[in-house]
Design an enzyme around this catalytic site. Structure first.
Site, PDB file in Angstrom:
ATOM      1  N   ASP A 185       0.307  16.596  -2.091  1.00  0.00           N
ATOM      2  CA  ASP A 185      -0.041  15.717  -3.199  1.00  0.00           C
ATOM      3  C   ASP A 185       1.024  15.847  -4.292  1.00  0.00           C
ATOM      4  OD1 ASP A 185      -2.972  14.336  -4.213  1.00  0.00           O
ATOM      5  OD2 ASP A 185      -1.460  14.771  -5.751  1.00  0.00           O
TER       6      ASP A 185
ATOM      7  N   CYS B 149       0.620   3.416   3.118  1.00  0.00           N
ATOM      8  CA  CYS B 149       1.266   2.770   4.276  1.00  0.00           C
ATOM      9  C   CYS B 149       2.772   2.942   4.194  1.00  0.00           C
ATOM     10  CB  CYS B 149       0.923   1.280   4.338  1.00  0.00           C
ATOM     11  SG  CYS B 149      -0.688   0.906   5.062  1.00  0.00           S
TER      12      CYS B 149
ATOM     13  N   HIS C 290      -6.092   3.621   0.442  1.00  0.00           N
ATOM     14  CA  HIS C 290      -5.768   3.884   1.844  1.00  0.00           C
ATOM     15  C   HIS C 290      -6.450   5.217   2.121  1.00  0.00           C
ATOM     16  CE1 HIS C 290      -2.605   3.965   5.289  1.00  0.00           C
ATOM     17  NE2 HIS C 290      -3.356   5.058   5.453  1.00  0.00           N
TER      18      HIS C 290
ATOM     19  N   CYS D 201       0.868  -1.186   0.000  1.00  0.00           N
ATOM     20  CA  CYS D 201       0.000   0.000   0.000  1.00  0.00           C
ATOM     21  C   CYS D 201       0.902   1.232   0.000  1.00  0.00           C
ATOM     22  CB  CYS D 201      -0.923   0.001   1.221  1.00  0.00           C
ATOM     23  SG  CYS D 201      -1.765   1.581   1.452  1.00  0.00           S
TER      24      CYS D 201
ATOM     25  N   HIS E 221      -3.782   1.413   8.361  1.00  0.00           N
ATOM     26  CA  HIS E 221      -4.424   1.176   7.071  1.00  0.00           C
ATOM     27  C   HIS E 221      -5.932   1.002   7.229  1.00  0.00           C
ATOM     28  CE1 HIS E 221      -4.643  -0.077   2.863  1.00  0.00           C
ATOM     29  NE2 HIS E 221      -5.583  -0.917   3.275  1.00  0.00           N
TER      30      HIS E 221
ATOM     31  N   HIS F  83      -7.806   8.674   2.706  1.00  0.00           N
ATOM     32  CA  HIS F  83      -7.118   9.966   2.715  1.00  0.00           C
ATOM     33  C   HIS F  83      -8.115  11.078   2.482  1.00  0.00           C
ATOM     34  CE1 HIS F  83      -7.028   8.323  -1.385  1.00  0.00           C
ATOM     35  NE2 HIS F  83      -7.157   9.569  -1.813  1.00  0.00           N
TER      36      HIS F  83
ATOM     37  N   ASN G 111     -12.623  10.706  -1.335  1.00  0.00           N
ATOM     38  CA  ASN G 111     -13.165   9.872  -2.402  1.00  0.00           C
ATOM     39  C   ASN G 111     -13.255   8.432  -1.913  1.00  0.00           C
ATOM     40  OD1 ASN G 111     -13.190  12.026  -4.277  1.00  0.00           O
ATOM     41  ND2 ASN G 111     -11.023  11.705  -4.742  1.00  0.00           N
TER      42      ASN G 111
ATOM     43  N   HIS H 101      -8.351  14.884   1.005  1.00  0.00           N
ATOM     44  CA  HIS H 101      -7.703  15.955   0.254  1.00  0.00           C
ATOM     45  C   HIS H 101      -8.024  17.295   0.902  1.00  0.00           C
ATOM     46  CE1 HIS H 101      -7.010  13.566  -3.564  1.00  0.00           C
ATOM     47  NE2 HIS H 101      -7.982  12.841  -3.033  1.00  0.00           N
TER      48      HIS H 101
HETATM   49  P1  5GP Z   1      -7.702   9.647  -4.848  1.00  0.00           P
HETATM   50  O1  5GP Z   1      -8.116   9.786  -6.288  1.00  0.00           O
HETATM   51  O2  5GP Z   1      -7.401   8.208  -4.480  1.00  0.00           O
HETATM   52  O3  5GP Z   1      -8.670  10.303  -3.905  1.00  0.00           O
HETATM   53  O4  5GP Z   1      -6.379  10.503  -4.705  1.00  0.00           O
HETATM   54  C1  5GP Z   1      -5.101   9.969  -4.691  1.00  0.00           C
HETATM   55  C2  5GP Z   1      -4.142  11.128  -4.704  1.00  0.00           C
HETATM   56  O5  5GP Z   1      -2.847  10.647  -4.383  1.00  0.00           O
HETATM   57  C3  5GP Z   1      -4.008  11.826  -6.072  1.00  0.00           C
HETATM   58  O6  5GP Z   1      -4.342  13.203  -5.930  1.00  0.00           O
HETATM   59  C4  5GP Z   1      -2.544  11.620  -6.450  1.00  0.00           C
HETATM   60  O7  5GP Z   1      -1.988  12.734  -7.105  1.00  0.00           O
HETATM   61  C5  5GP Z   1      -1.884  11.351  -5.106  1.00  0.00           C
HETATM   62  N1  5GP Z   1      -0.706  10.508  -5.177  1.00  0.00           N
HETATM   63  C6  5GP Z   1      -0.566   9.360  -5.887  1.00  0.00           C
HETATM   64  N2  5GP Z   1       0.647   8.827  -5.709  1.00  0.00           N
HETATM   65  C7  5GP Z   1       1.302   9.667  -4.855  1.00  0.00           C
HETATM   66  C8  5GP Z   1       2.624   9.640  -4.285  1.00  0.00           C
HETATM   67  O8  5GP Z   1       3.431   8.748  -4.513  1.00  0.00           O
HETATM   68  N3  5GP Z   1       2.945  10.667  -3.462  1.00  0.00           N
HETATM   69  C9  5GP Z   1       2.082  11.680  -3.179  1.00  0.00           C
HETATM   70  N4  5GP Z   1       2.502  12.637  -2.366  1.00  0.00           N
HETATM   71  N5  5GP Z   1       0.822  11.731  -3.693  1.00  0.00           N
HETATM   72  C10 5GP Z   1       0.442  10.730  -4.506  1.00  0.00           C
HETATM   73 ZN    ZN Z   2      -2.352   1.509   3.596  1.00  0.00          ZN
END
Ligand code: 5GP
Ligand code: ZN
Length: 123
Positions: free
Chosen positions: A30, A7, A107, A4, A46, A109, A96, A111
């Protein structure tokens, strides 16, 4: 959770630009920001989606949300009231859940988006 990404970020196995950390939460920038300020707040433990959050996680969820105004303040996007009392600036908090919810990383999160508009793909 093996494999993950968030994680691994929580465990410092994958680098991230960390802006806040305590025993339970981590916040970082991000990697592909959709707004001038785009932060992610995660629980260190997690939880795949909001759907898997248990009743005992309620306080943790509250702490995630309560962190948003503090981080917004630190990053200059807090709600500021003008002389006439009208609000300016501000930020968006978003979780989301699942494919139709636009979740890509499984995992939990939150925003935090802020800064001058327009923002990519959002109103
Ligand atoms: P989701 O669409 O799952 O709500 O958002 C996932 C977010 O994680 C996206 O905005 C994407 O840009 C961000 N993200 C994906 N991989 C990484 C990473 O390796 N590092 C960081 N800091 N953000 C990430
Ligand atoms: Zn996780």
């Amino acid at each position: 959770m093996d494999n993950c990404l968030f994680c691994k970020i929580a465990a410092k196995q994958v680098p991230a630009s960390v802006v806040y950390e305590d025993d339970e939460l981590l916040a970082f920038k991000d990697i592909n920001p959709a707004a001038p300020v785009h932060l992610l707040v995660i629980p260190k433990k997690h939880i795949a989606t909001l759907t898997e959050a248990q009743p005992e996680d309620t306080v943790l969820l509250g702490k995630m949300l309560a962190l948003a105004p503090k981080l917004a303040e630190e990053h200059g996007v807090s709600v500021v009231y003008g002389n006439d009392g009208s609000p300016t600036r501000g930020y968006k908090t978003l979780v989301n859940s699942g494919p139709d919810g636009g979740q890509v990383i499984y995992h939990l999160h939150m925003h935090i988006y802020g800064g001058p508009r327009p923002w990519r793909g959002m109103h």
